[in-house]
Each structure stands twice: as structure tokens, then as C-alpha cells.
Scaffold this motif. Structure first.
Motif, mmCIF file in Angstrom:
data_model
loop_
_atom_site.group_PDB
_atom_site.id
_atom_site.type_symbol
_atom_site.label_atom_id
_atom_site.label_comp_id
_atom_site.label_asym_id
_atom_site.label_seq_id
_atom_site.Cartn_x
_atom_site.Cartn_y
_atom_site.Cartn_z
ATOM 1 N N GLU A 125 0.832 -1.207 0.000
ATOM 2 C CA GLU A 125 0.000 0.000 0.000
ATOM 3 C C GLU A 125 0.864 1.253 0.000
ATOM 4 O OE1 GLU A 125 -3.054 -0.455 3.020
ATOM 5 O OE2 GLU A 125 -3.464 -2.418 2.121
ATOM 6 N N GLU A 126 0.500 2.170 -0.868
ATOM 7 C CA GLU A 126 1.339 3.342 -1.099
ATOM 8 C C GLU A 126 0.415 4.486 -1.509
ATOM 9 O OE1 GLU A 126 4.605 3.917 -0.892
ATOM 10 O OE2 GLU A 126 4.588 5.825 -1.984
ATOM 11 N N PRO A 127 0.649 5.703 -0.958
ATOM 12 C CA PRO A 127 -0.218 6.831 -1.355
ATOM 13 C C PRO A 127 -0.186 7.055 -2.870
ATOM 14 C CG PRO A 127 1.200 7.426 0.496
ATOM 15 C CD PRO A 127 1.643 6.072 0.022
ATOM 16 N N MET A 128 -1.330 7.487 -3.406
ATOM 17 C CA MET A 128 -1.450 7.711 -4.854
ATOM 18 C C MET A 128 -0.891 9.093 -5.213
ATOM 19 S SD MET A 128 -3.481 5.163 -6.333
ATOM 20 C CE MET A 128 -4.208 3.685 -5.622
ATOM 21 N N GLU A 129 0.338 9.336 -4.885
ATOM 22 C CA GLU A 129 0.936 10.652 -5.102
ATOM 23 C C GLU A 129 2.333 10.530 -5.682
ATOM 24 O OE1 GLU A 129 -1.151 12.197 -1.012
ATOM 25 O OE2 GLU A 129 1.048 12.320 -1.211
ATOM 26 N N GLY A 130 2.657 11.462 -6.578
ATOM 27 C CA GLY A 130 4.014 11.512 -7.103
ATOM 28 C C GLY A 130 4.194 10.604 -8.308
ATOM 29 N N PRO A 131 5.370 10.693 -8.954
ATOM 30 C CA PRO A 131 5.644 9.876 -10.140
ATOM 31 C C PRO A 131 5.484 8.388 -9.818
ATOM 32 C CG PRO A 131 7.331 11.551 -9.861
ATOM 33 C CD PRO A 131 6.485 11.599 -8.631
ATOM 34 N N LEU A 132 4.895 7.653 -10.759
ATOM 35 C CA LEU A 132 4.616 6.229 -10.540
ATOM 36 C C LEU A 132 5.865 5.418 -10.224
ATOM 37 C CD1 LEU A 132 1.930 5.206 -13.168
ATOM 38 C CD2 LEU A 132 1.880 4.735 -10.718
ATOM 39 N N SER A 133 6.949 5.671 -10.928
ATOM 40 C CA SER A 133 8.143 4.839 -10.723
ATOM 41 C C SER A 133 8.714 5.072 -9.322
ATOM 42 C CB SER A 133 9.202 5.106 -11.798
ATOM 43 O OG SER A 133 9.882 6.310 -11.558
ATOM 44 N N GLU A 134 8.503 6.271 -8.770
ATOM 45 C CA GLU A 134 9.004 6.536 -7.418
ATOM 46 C C GLU A 134 8.129 5.858 -6.369
ATOM 47 O OE1 GLU A 134 9.951 10.751 -6.935
ATOM 48 O OE2 GLU A 134 10.622 10.818 -9.019
ATOM 49 N N ARG A 135 6.829 5.760 -6.657
ATOM 50 C CA ARG A 135 5.951 5.009 -5.750
ATOM 51 C C ARG A 135 6.374 3.541 -5.727
ATOM 52 N NH1 ARG A 135 -0.003 6.617 -8.005
ATOM 53 N NH2 ARG A 135 0.534 8.729 -8.664
ATOM 54 N N LEU A 136 6.588 2.998 -6.941
ATOM 55 C CA LEU A 136 6.957 1.586 -7.022
ATOM 56 C C LEU A 136 8.318 1.349 -6.368
ATOM 57 C CD1 LEU A 136 6.092 -1.183 -8.092
ATOM 58 C CD2 LEU A 136 7.159 -0.637 -10.277
ATOM 59 N N TYR A 137 9.197 2.328 -6.489
ATOM 60 C CA TYR A 137 10.529 2.217 -5.885
ATOM 61 C C TYR A 137 10.419 2.093 -4.369
ATOM 62 C CZ TYR A 137 15.417 3.377 -4.849
ATOM 63 O OH TYR A 137 16.703 3.352 -4.396
ATOM 64 N N ARG A 138 9.531 2.904 -3.779
ATOM 65 C CA ARG A 138 9.336 2.824 -2.325
ATOM 66 C C ARG A 138 8.735 1.470 -1.930
ATOM 67 N NH1 ARG A 138 8.234 8.456 -3.151
ATOM 68 N NH2 ARG A 138 6.036 8.034 -3.578
ATOM 69 N N VAL A 139 7.732 1.021 -2.700
ATOM 70 C CA VAL A 139 7.120 -0.279 -2.404
ATOM 71 C C VAL A 139 8.175 -1.387 -2.493
ATOM 72 C CG1 VAL A 139 5.467 -2.015 -3.195
ATOM 73 C CG2 VAL A 139 4.791 0.391 -3.115
ATOM 74 N N MET A 140 9.012 -1.327 -3.520
ATOM 75 C CA MET A 140 10.018 -2.381 -3.692
ATOM 76 C C MET A 140 11.043 -2.368 -2.565
ATOM 77 S SD MET A 140 8.738 -3.966 -6.024
ATOM 78 C CE MET A 140 9.918 -5.305 -6.195
ATOM 79 N N GLY A 141 11.309 -1.173 -1.997
ATOM 80 C CA GLY A 141 12.193 -1.100 -0.834
ATOM 81 C C GLY A 141 11.604 -1.892 0.329
ATOM 82 N N ARG A 142 10.302 -1.716 0.546
ATOM 83 C CA ARG A 142 9.649 -2.431 1.653
ATOM 84 C C ARG A 142 9.536 -3.924 1.342
ATOM 85 N NH1 ARG A 142 6.241 2.319 1.373
ATOM 86 N NH2 ARG A 142 4.594 1.154 0.348
ATOM 87 N N TYR A 143 9.277 -4.245 0.070
ATOM 88 C CA TYR A 143 9.186 -5.655 -0.335
ATOM 89 C C TYR A 143 10.526 -6.368 -0.128
ATOM 90 C CZ TYR A 143 9.307 -9.616 -3.575
ATOM 91 O OH TYR A 143 9.491 -10.856 -4.124
ATOM 92 N N LEU A 144 11.599 -5.742 -0.569
ATOM 93 C CA LEU A 144 12.909 -6.396 -0.471
ATOM 94 C C LEU A 144 13.362 -6.507 0.981
ATOM 95 C CD1 LEU A 144 14.616 -4.846 -3.619
ATOM 96 C CD2 LEU A 144 13.898 -7.224 -3.306
ATOM 97 N N ASP A 145 12.941 -5.554 1.798
ATOM 98 C CA ASP A 145 13.209 -5.627 3.231
ATOM 99 C C ASP A 145 12.504 -6.864 3.821
ATOM 100 O OD1 ASP A 145 13.947 -4.348 5.842
ATOM 101 O OD2 ASP A 145 11.752 -4.353 6.047
ATOM 102 N N PHE A 146 11.286 -7.105 3.362
ATOM 103 C CA PHE A 146 10.534 -8.289 3.802
ATOM 104 C C PHE A 146 11.232 -9.567 3.334
ATOM 105 C CE2 PHE A 146 7.459 -11.638 3.227
ATOM 106 C CZ PHE A 146 6.647 -11.561 4.350
ATOM 107 N N VAL A 147 11.662 -9.575 2.088
ATOM 108 C CA VAL A 147 12.357 -10.748 1.530
ATOM 109 C C VAL A 147 13.592 -11.062 2.367
ATOM 110 C CG1 VAL A 147 13.740 -11.553 -0.436
ATOM 111 C CG2 VAL A 147 11.520 -10.464 -0.833
ATOM 112 N N GLN A 148 14.322 -10.015 2.723
ATOM 113 C CA GLN A 148 15.532 -10.220 3.523
ATOM 114 C C GLN A 148 15.218 -10.824 4.878
ATOM 115 O OE1 GLN A 148 17.693 -6.464 3.592
ATOM 116 N NE2 GLN A 148 19.582 -7.668 3.510
#
Lengths: 290, 290
Positions: free
Chosen positions: A100-123
Motif C-alpha cells: 500500500e502506497e499513497p497515490m501521489e508523485g511519479p509512478l516509478s518513485e511510488r513503485l521504488y518505495r514499495v520495492m524497498g519495503r518488499y525487499l526488506d521483507f524478503v531479507q
């Protein structure tokens, strides 16, 4: 093997029966409520199952880590598989929440933040669940498949919500699902080999999504307007901007520029030569005639 | 449950003992040699397991389809799981053989031919093995995982052999593995929904490989020379040529061209503004400090 039959009313029963009081040698501790105890057992199991494959975690390990007796664990869960599935469900909910990520800002930057949290979970949880995601885990079941499918669906739905395309085509949905599979495989490979820094992976996965989206739009002219507004919102120093700059640098290399320019010009010859060349392209596995 | 204990010497024993002769009601037929019978049972099992999930195929089904008795099947295989794994191994060898392609002509056209054969295999064997590949099949085991891993490795090795890059980087290997996962997921999704014609899928998967290779080269300057020779060998009417033309058409759309041109120019502002913007890009999941 516990002969105790688990039942949905066991929680309620414990309020009066207190089956854990009888366990010899248990340290005195603040008495947990039924719900707290159940949640605690799941949390402890999740911690253990996140670090080790299920076959290396026993009910005794979980009981010891929870400061509980073996019969108490069996009072809440019929066996290891049930605890494994409960901890996987918990992990799935936790992971889905990270999408879940706010619907604000450039799309690739939203996905970048989500992927940071996802990869943290993977680790933190990946090592134990890797075999399950790869298939062939001894603990795989209809229950675990359902959890995994639900997480994938949550990821898919979040991405489509952020893309905000009114009626996503089957091709676009397929692109999203294939990219999710790419992210899964890539992060599992990363867990096994750690051959690139995690923050590079984070950037690359986002850029691969941008590339897949662009390819889909190249096939589906109806998406061109959506792609234009996507690019218009991106920033030069965001993941998309950096990708465009890297590609521009690559295509400025003389050999590449010449070859790509020649390809972009399309088939220059017409008539029989063109036809022969088209046949060569079809090759031995030729597309079925329509 | 058969109580007969399977043994590696059972084949040899049958030459004299002929245990299938006693099965009542079996139609007389040309007597198969031990090896022929074993191969026939695997072929029949593969046919059945290709169409239906393993839980819907019984030893009786296999015996009936092979014109054999149930005891005869048990003479060759200890049970359904062993037959399932033997048929999966056969399928894996058959699939791996389809990856072999002469080292001639543009790379994307070679891959296009391989993908034609791969998708043909998916169409004929995929329905039954889909659950296994997705994970969570009741028949999943260390044995089935080993077969699947071997097929993936064969695909990976073939692709790297065709790329002919002397020492493939970890990033390139990861790209190849992620694309293989993409091809798997995409073809499984296609089996379930058949939302696009198969020959489109064949073209798209090849073009996605070209795009992934290009992205990898954009990250790894050492690959630029390889990419230049890759593009130089491609033809305008091949998968790569058609991709380049589609992308060129897409980027000629005014809104897209303007936005991409602005991104390609990179951050134009310098100093404090640039720094603030860079921080915004890092976002909440910021990359770990090094």
C-alpha cells in the motif's frame, strides 16, 4: 503425534480449563489471554519459519521459543502444518500491507518505495519461505498456495490501481503478472547469491516494470496516451529518468546507433526479396496460418 | 495399496517370471519386452498426466490405457508418485531437447523458433503440469523440483551458449533466469485464459528478452559491444526489427517524445534544488547508507 482433536471452540474452552497450567517446569509468566497466546505462538512460529525451512522447525522448537509446553501448542494448533500455514497467512498479510502506497508523485518513485519495503521483507522472511515459493517445499499445500496467490493478487491489484487505467487489457494484466513473477524470482535468486547490492535490485526491478509497460504500449496503441501521461509525470532523477538516460547513452554508442537506426527504418527492399526474408523469419516453428 | 516391494532387478526377473500372464481378462497382444513395457507405461502415464492433475489420474486409469493389469503396473513402479515422476522426467527431457537450436542466423529469430516449440509443448503437456509449476501440487516433491530445475538450467545454458558471451556477469545470468520465469508464468497464464493468440505470445516473449538484454547492457557498459553485434545481426522483419519499429512509432507520438526527451536531458537544475529532488526520489524506503 498428538491425539487431541483441535476444534474451533478450543480457545473459548481454555478460558476455564487452562490446560497450560499443568505443564511441569513452565516458568511462571504473565498469563496471556487466549487471543494473545494464539498470536504469540503465530509470531514465534513466523520468526522460526522465516529463518529455516519447515522441516527443520519442530513443535518443540516453537514451544521452547514461546515459553510454552508442547501440549499447549497442540491445544491451539492441530500440528506443525497448521502453525506453518497460520504463520504464512500472517506473513502474507504483512507483505500485502507493504504494497500500500499513497497515490501521489511519479509512478516509478511510488513503485521504488514499495520495492524497498518488499525487499526488506524478503531479507527478513525470505530465507525460510524460499523453498515454498520455488515449489517443491514439503509444507506446500492448497492452503499455502492460496496464501501465495492472494499476495500476488494484492500486488497485481495495487499496481493496476496506481496505473489508474479504467479497463486494463488482458495484455496489460499479463504484463503486470509477469513482472510480479520476475520480482519474485529475482529476489529469490538474490537471496541465494546476493550477487548485486539490494538497492541496485530495487532500482532494476522498477526500471524493468517501466520497460515492460512501454513494450505493452508499443503493442497496444490504446495505451499510448496513458504512457504519455506516465512519462510526463516522471522526474529526470527518478528511476524512469535514470533508465531513459542510460538507454540514451547506450544508443549513442556508434555501432548500436547505426544498427538500431537501420532496424527502425524497416524492411527497405520490396517484392520477392522481402517475401523470402519474411519466410526465413518464420523459421521452422512457423506461426499457424490463419 | 500394493504390498509388492519394487526392486531395481524386477525388470530382469520378469524375463522369466512373466508376472502379467496371470492377470485375468487381459487381452492377448504382442508381448512387449521389459524395456518396451516400461517405456510404454511411462508414455501412457505422460499422456494422462499431461491432460489432468495427478490427483485425477489413478493407477487403474494408467493400467487401462496401457492395456495392462494393475499388478503389472505395480511391478514396474512402486506407485503413482513414481510413475508421475518418471513421466515428468520424460517430459523434461523432451522439453529440454526443444531448446536446442542451430547457432545460425539472428539471435531473436533463433529464440523465436525455440519459443514456437516451447509453446507447442505447453499446449500439449501444460494443462496437467500447470499446478506443479505454479507450486502447491499434491504431487510436488524433491524429485519433481529437481526435474523442473534441470529444465530451467537447460534453458538458461542454451540461451547463454547462443549469446556467446565469454564470462556472463551475475547480472546477465539473473536477467536470463528472470526472463525464463517470465516465459513460464506467461505461458501458464495463457493456458488458463488464452487471452491472446499463441503466435503473439511467441513474438512478445522474444521481444521481452531483447528488451531485458538491452536493459542489462544499459546497466553494464561491458555489454555494450555485445549488444552492438547483437543488433547488427538482426533483420528489420525479425522480432527485434519489429520491436524497434513499434517503439520508434510509440516514441514519435508527440506527448511521449517530449516527455522522454526531457527525461533524457537529465536533471537540468544544479545545487540545492537538485539535492532536494534527489532526496524526494529516495522516498521513505531510502537505500541503506554505505
Amino acid at each position: 503425534m498428538a491425539s487431541r482433536t483441535p476444534s474451533p471452540t478450543a480457545d473459548r474452552a481454555e478460558r476455564t480449563a487452562a490446560p497450560d497450567r499443568g505443564a511441569a517446569g513452565e516458568r511462571p509468566r504473565r498469563r496471556l489471554s487466549v487471543d494473545e497466546r494464539r498470536e504469540q505462538l503465530i509470531a514465534v512460529a513466523l520468526e522460526l519459519f522465516s529463518r529455516r525451512p519447515p522441516e527443520e522447525v519442530s513443535i518443540d522448537d516453537i514451544a521452547a521459543a514461546a515459553g510454552a509446553s508442547r501440549p499447549l501448542v497442540y491445544h491451539y494448533f492441530p500440528g506443525k502444518q497448521a502453525l506453518y500455514e497460520a504463520s504464512l497467512r500472517r506473513a502474507g498479510r504483512e507483505l500485502s500491507a507493504r504494497f500500500e502506497e499513497p497515490m501521489e508523485g511519479p509512478l516509478s518513485e511510488r513503485l521504488y518505495r514499495v520495492m524497498g519495503r518488499y525487499l526488506d521483507f524478503v531479507q527478513s522472511h525470505g530465507p525460510g519461505f524460499a523453498a515454498l515459493l520455488r515449489g517443491g517445499s514439503v509444507a506446500a499445500s492448497a492452503g499455502t498456495s492460496a496464501v501465495i496467490d492472494e499476495v500476488r493478487r494484492a500486488a497485481h491489484d495495487q499496481i493496476l490501481a496506481h496505473l489508474a487505467i479504467p479497463a486494463p487489457s488482458p495484455g496489460l494484466r499479463l504484463t503486470v503478472r509477469a513482472w510480479i513473477a520476475n520480482a519474485e524470482i529475482t529476489s529469490l535468486e538474490w537471496l541465494a547469491e546476493r550477487s548485486v547490492p539490494l538497492e541496485e535490485l530495487q532500482l532494476h526491478l522498477v526500471q524493468e516494470f517501466v520497460a515492460s509497460l512501454t513494450l505493452t504500449a508499443a503493442r497496444e496503441p490504446a495505451l499510448a496516451a496513458e504512457l504519455a501521461s506516465f512519462f510526463a509525470d516522471e522526474r529526470p532523477d527518478g528511476p524512469t529518468g535514470r533508465l531513459v538516460q542510460d538507454l540514451a547513452a547506450l544508443f549513442a554508442v556508434p555501432g548500436i546507433l547505426d544498427a538500431v537506426t537501420a532496424l527502425a527504418a524497416g524492411p527497405q527492399t520490396v517484392g520477392p526479396v522481402d517475401e523470402a526474408s519474411a519466410q526465413a523469419t518464420e523459421g521452422t516453428a512457423g506461426a499457424p496460418a490463419e
